[in-house]
Design a protein around this motif. Structure first.
Motif, PDB file in Angstrom:
ATOM      1  N   UNK A 156       0.853  -1.191   0.000  1.00  0.00           N
ATOM      2  CA  UNK A 156       0.000   0.000   0.000  1.00  0.00           C
ATOM      3  C   UNK A 156       0.887   1.239   0.000  1.00  0.00           C
ATOM      4  N   UNK A 157       0.488   2.209  -0.816  1.00  0.00           N
ATOM      5  CA  UNK A 157       1.194   3.485  -0.864  1.00  0.00           C
ATOM      6  C   UNK A 157       0.437   4.518  -0.039  1.00  0.00           C
ATOM      7  N   UNK A 158       1.187   5.270   0.766  1.00  0.00           N
ATOM      8  CA  UNK A 158       0.626   6.398   1.518  1.00  0.00           C
ATOM      9  C   UNK A 158       1.069   7.680   0.822  1.00  0.00           C
ATOM     10  N   UNK A 159       0.109   8.455   0.355  1.00  0.00           N
ATOM     11  CA  UNK A 159       0.398   9.702  -0.356  1.00  0.00           C
ATOM     12  C   UNK A 159       0.125  10.884   0.570  1.00  0.00           C
ATOM     13  N   UNK A 160       1.090  11.816   0.646  1.00  0.00           N
ATOM     14  CA  UNK A 160       0.911  13.008   1.468  1.00  0.00           C
ATOM     15  C   UNK A 160       1.682  14.166   0.851  1.00  0.00           C
TER      16      UNK A 160
ATOM     17  N   UNK B 158       9.588   6.665  -0.967  1.00  0.00           N
ATOM     18  CA  UNK B 158      10.131   6.275  -2.267  1.00  0.00           C
ATOM     19  C   UNK B 158      10.311   7.455  -3.214  1.00  0.00           C
ATOM     20  N   UNK B 159       9.387   8.395  -3.195  1.00  0.00           N
ATOM     21  CA  UNK B 159       9.469   9.481  -4.172  1.00  0.00           C
ATOM     22  C   UNK B 159       9.007  10.811  -3.589  1.00  0.00           C
ATOM     23  N   UNK B 160       9.617  11.893  -4.089  1.00  0.00           N
ATOM     24  CA  UNK B 160       9.118  13.253  -3.952  1.00  0.00           C
ATOM     25  C   UNK B 160       8.791  13.745  -5.363  1.00  0.00           C
ATOM     26  N   UNK B 161       7.743  14.537  -5.502  1.00  0.00           N
ATOM     27  CA  UNK B 161       7.436  15.073  -6.826  1.00  0.00           C
ATOM     28  C   UNK B 161       8.573  15.963  -7.293  1.00  0.00           C
ATOM     29  N   UNK B 162       8.761  16.017  -8.616  1.00  0.00           N
ATOM     30  CA  UNK B 162       9.886  16.745  -9.183  1.00  0.00           C
ATOM     31  C   UNK B 162       9.798  18.243  -8.999  1.00  0.00           C
ATOM     32  N   UNK B 163       8.585  18.769  -8.842  1.00  0.00           N
ATOM     33  CA  UNK B 163       8.442  20.206  -8.641  1.00  0.00           C
ATOM     34  C   UNK B 163       7.240  20.481  -7.754  1.00  0.00           C
ATOM     35  N   UNK B 164       7.226  21.667  -7.170  1.00  0.00           N
ATOM     36  CA  UNK B 164       6.130  22.032  -6.286  1.00  0.00           C
ATOM     37  C   UNK B 164       4.871  22.335  -7.086  1.00  0.00           C
ATOM     38  N   UNK B 165       3.723  22.038  -6.475  1.00  0.00           N
ATOM     39  CA  UNK B 165       2.441  22.394  -7.072  1.00  0.00           C
ATOM     40  C   UNK B 165       2.344  23.912  -7.130  1.00  0.00           C
TER      41      UNK B 165
ATOM     42  N   UNK C 202       3.155  22.959  -2.601  1.00  0.00           N
ATOM     43  CA  UNK C 202       3.520  21.745  -1.863  1.00  0.00           C
ATOM     44  C   UNK C 202       4.116  20.693  -2.794  1.00  0.00           C
ATOM     45  N   UNK C 203       4.851  19.752  -2.190  1.00  0.00           N
ATOM     46  CA  UNK C 203       5.423  18.621  -2.912  1.00  0.00           C
ATOM     47  C   UNK C 203       4.647  17.360  -2.533  1.00  0.00           C
ATOM     48  N   UNK C 204       4.366  16.518  -3.519  1.00  0.00           N
ATOM     49  CA  UNK C 204       3.700  15.242  -3.262  1.00  0.00           C
ATOM     50  C   UNK C 204       4.758  14.194  -2.924  1.00  0.00           C
TER      51      UNK C 204
ATOM     52  N   UNK D  23      20.022  14.056  -4.289  1.00  0.00           N
ATOM     53  CA  UNK D  23      18.638  14.020  -3.811  1.00  0.00           C
ATOM     54  C   UNK D  23      18.157  12.579  -3.690  1.00  0.00           C
ATOM     55  N   UNK D  24      18.409  11.765  -4.716  1.00  0.00           N
ATOM     56  CA  UNK D  24      17.967  10.371  -4.690  1.00  0.00           C
ATOM     57  C   UNK D  24      18.695   9.577  -3.611  1.00  0.00           C
ATOM     58  N   UNK D  25      19.962   9.899  -3.411  1.00  0.00           N
ATOM     59  CA  UNK D  25      20.737   9.216  -2.368  1.00  0.00           C
ATOM     60  C   UNK D  25      20.164   9.534  -0.985  1.00  0.00           C
ATOM     61  N   UNK D  26      19.748  10.779  -0.799  1.00  0.00           N
ATOM     62  CA  UNK D  26      19.138  11.174   0.468  1.00  0.00           C
ATOM     63  C   UNK D  26      17.835  10.412   0.714  1.00  0.00           C
ATOM     64  N   UNK D  27      17.018  10.272  -0.338  1.00  0.00           N
ATOM     65  CA  UNK D  27      15.759   9.535  -0.199  1.00  0.00           C
ATOM     66  C   UNK D  27      16.035   8.078   0.167  1.00  0.00           C
ATOM     67  N   UNK D  28      17.021   7.484  -0.510  1.00  0.00           N
ATOM     68  CA  UNK D  28      17.339   6.077  -0.262  1.00  0.00           C
ATOM     69  C   UNK D  28      17.835   5.844   1.167  1.00  0.00           C
ATOM     70  N   UNK D  29      18.492   6.845   1.753  1.00  0.00           N
ATOM     71  CA  UNK D  29      19.073   6.676   3.079  1.00  0.00           C
ATOM     72  C   UNK D  29      18.187   7.221   4.200  1.00  0.00           C
TER      73      UNK D  29
END
Length: 370
Positions: free
Chosen positions: A190-194, A240-247, A252-254, A213-219
């Motif tokens: 299940x994915x939790x989106x916020x 797992x992911x941050x959106x590439x740009x703010x809305x 905000x970032x998804x 940025x990706x290394x930070x997410x992985x760690x």
């Protein structure tokens, strides 16, 4: 001499009365809650409301026209890939199939009849080729009808959970029907989106390890999921992911966090709260609401040895969640800071400190569900 004594007594009585008035006018010493700060290793939890979705949520629709003849599943049932869900009425299609099969047989007979005639040069190849073309056309028509009949048996494309069943037996459906027959949700994961705002996103990334940025997410450390009943889900998750740009509208970032769901407790469409921990070592933490901002400076009120309020400038860093500051300069261990009366009590005021346990201020309450 008697007059002088009387006057002196009168003056003394006046001074005595004035002294009593001043004594009565002195403000009372008010109690205020304080905490004695200390350096510690701790983990802070920033919380974000989230919505839950399965790995896949597939709408099940009819590919052919027909009436629902049978429904083989119930709402909320767990199904396997390839399992039969619905069957549409195929009486008309069966009749068409029999007629088409008869045409195939007739075309095959014609081809079989012409072959020896062509071999003996009694007729030309043109007649045989025409018969073969008719046979191919008849087979194609027959195959299309069989596929139509097969499509009338609607099967699950994935392992998952059956959603609502809005249509009942006898309902007419087609490929153009707006409402799906149901939805199959694969909730093995299940994915939790916020969402986080720009400042929160920067706070999270600046405290994360790694160069890119990706290394930070992985760690990033594993995250918690607090369910709608206030209990903590037993499985830890990972961002797992941050959106590439703010809305552009909300700024905000998804963000998406992934949680294993082996016990199928989590369901698509559910809600919860994602907690992102920040691990801190040998730091002084204070609540943000225990500070004042004055002329671009951050101020903390402390009670000194004489219980007088003193304003102390501090250098701080915000941590994810918006509730605490890490104090880099200005406070020492055991300094007693005010946590109430901020903005009300003035410097130099004598107070009655009411000591509150520091751990209760910086340690969040946690509940678990197994």
């Amino acid at each position: 001499m008697g007059k002088i004594s009387l006057s002196l007594i009168t003056v003394l009585l006046i001074f005595s009365a004035c002294g009593k008035k001043e004594e009565q006018a002195a403000p009372p010493v008010m109690p205020y809650k304080v905490v004695a700060v200390a350096k510690s290793n701790t983990s802070l939890l920033a919380e974000y409301p989230a919505t839950l979705e399965g790995v896949t949520d597939i709408d099940i629709r009819a590919k052919v026209d027909g009436y629902i003849e049978k429904i083989y599943v119930q709402e909320g049932q767990e199904v396997k890939k390839g399992q039969l869900l619905f069957k549409l009425e195929t009486q008309t299609a069966n009749q068409e199939a029999r007629a088409a099969k008869a045409k195939v047989d007739a075309a095959q007979v014609e081809v079989n009849r012409l072959k020896p005639l062509v071999e003996r040069n009694i007729i030309s190849d043109v007649q045989l080729e025409t018969a073969k073309a008719n046979l191919a056309s008849a087979k194609s028509t027959y195959q299309s009808i069989l596929e139509k009949i097969n499509y009338a048996s609607i099967k699950s494309p994935v392992n998952g959970i059956v959603g609502t069943l809005p249509l009942r037996l006898g309902s007419y459906v087609s490929s153009q029907t707006t409402e799906p027959l149901t939805r199959i949700s694969d909730i093995s994961t299940v994915y939790a989106y916020f969402s986080v705002n720009e400042k929160q996103q920067l706070d999270i990334m600046m405290h994360a390890e790694g160069k890119t940025f990706q290394d930070k997410i992985a760690k990033m450390p594993q995250v918690n999921l607090i369910l709608s009943n206030g209990m903590e889900y037993e499985q830890k998750g990972r961002i797992e992911t941050f959106s590439g740009q703010a809305n552009t509208q909300t700024g905000s970032f998804n963000v998406r966090a992934r949680f294993l769901n082996t016990n199928k407790l989590l369901r698509s469409g559910g809600t919860g709260t994602v907690q992102i921990p920040t691990h801190l070592k040998d730091v002084i933490l204070i609540p943000q609401n225990a500070t004042l901002e004055m002329q671009d400076k951050r101020i903390v009120l402390i009670a000194d040895k004489e219980n007088k309020v003193k304003a102390i400038p501090v250098e701080v860093r915000a941590v994810p969640g918006g509730k605490f500051f890490v104090v880099d300069k200005g406070l020492n261990a055991n300094d007693k800071i005010l946590i109430e009366g901020i903005g009300i009590v003035s410097e130099g005021t004598v107070i009655k400190p009411e000591l509150v346990d520091y751990a209760t201020i910086i340690t969040p309450e946690k509940k678990a569900i197994n």
